[in-house]
Design a protein around this motif. Structure first.
Motif: not given
Length: 131
Positions: A104-117
């Motif tokens: 499960c790595s890396p997590l599937l997160l939106p690259e442009d929203k680091y401050d949020l996640w």
């Protein structure tokens, strides 16, 4: 005084407070699809003994600190006071394994929203297993 006007005022104040909390804590730019993608990924890495009692009522919350490259930096059980319950402990340990699973790595997160996640409190809700 009109009770209906008082009620309406309280409702409006409550909505404003809820909106402030939502924007502060989650930020409006974290979308439902962002959340769904992460949920699908983490639930896909979940390996849980189906014999756990009251599973649909157990909701371990895992605090996940995330590196900029979307790998997990650190994770811990937020509602650890419930670990005295053997069923909760089993569910929470399974949730921790899912979060830290190399598959499960890396997590599937939106690259442009680091401050949020960069820090996420993720609630594992097992009720979907019973629908």
């Amino acid at each position: 005084e009109n009770p209906d006007q008082d009620l309406k005022k309280v409702q409006e104040e409550t909505e404003v407070k809820q909106e402030e909390v939502f924007t502060e804590k989650v930020a409006a730019k974290w979308t439902i699809s962002d959340q769904d993608l992460l949920e699908q990924q983490l639930y896909g890495c979940l390996n849980l003994n189906a014999g756990v009692a009251n599973l649909k009522d157990l909701n371990p919350v895992i605090n996940i600190e995330v590196n900029p490259d979307m790998t997990v930096k650190n994770s811990k059980i937020v509602n650890s006071e419930k670990l005295v319950d053997p069923s909760f402990r089993t569910a929470a340990e399974a949730a921790m394994r899912a979060v830290n699973n190399p598959d499960c790595s890396p997590l599937l997160l939106p690259e442009d929203k680091y401050d949020l996640w960069k820090e996420i409190n993720f609630t594992f809700d097992f009720s979907w297993m019973f629908d």
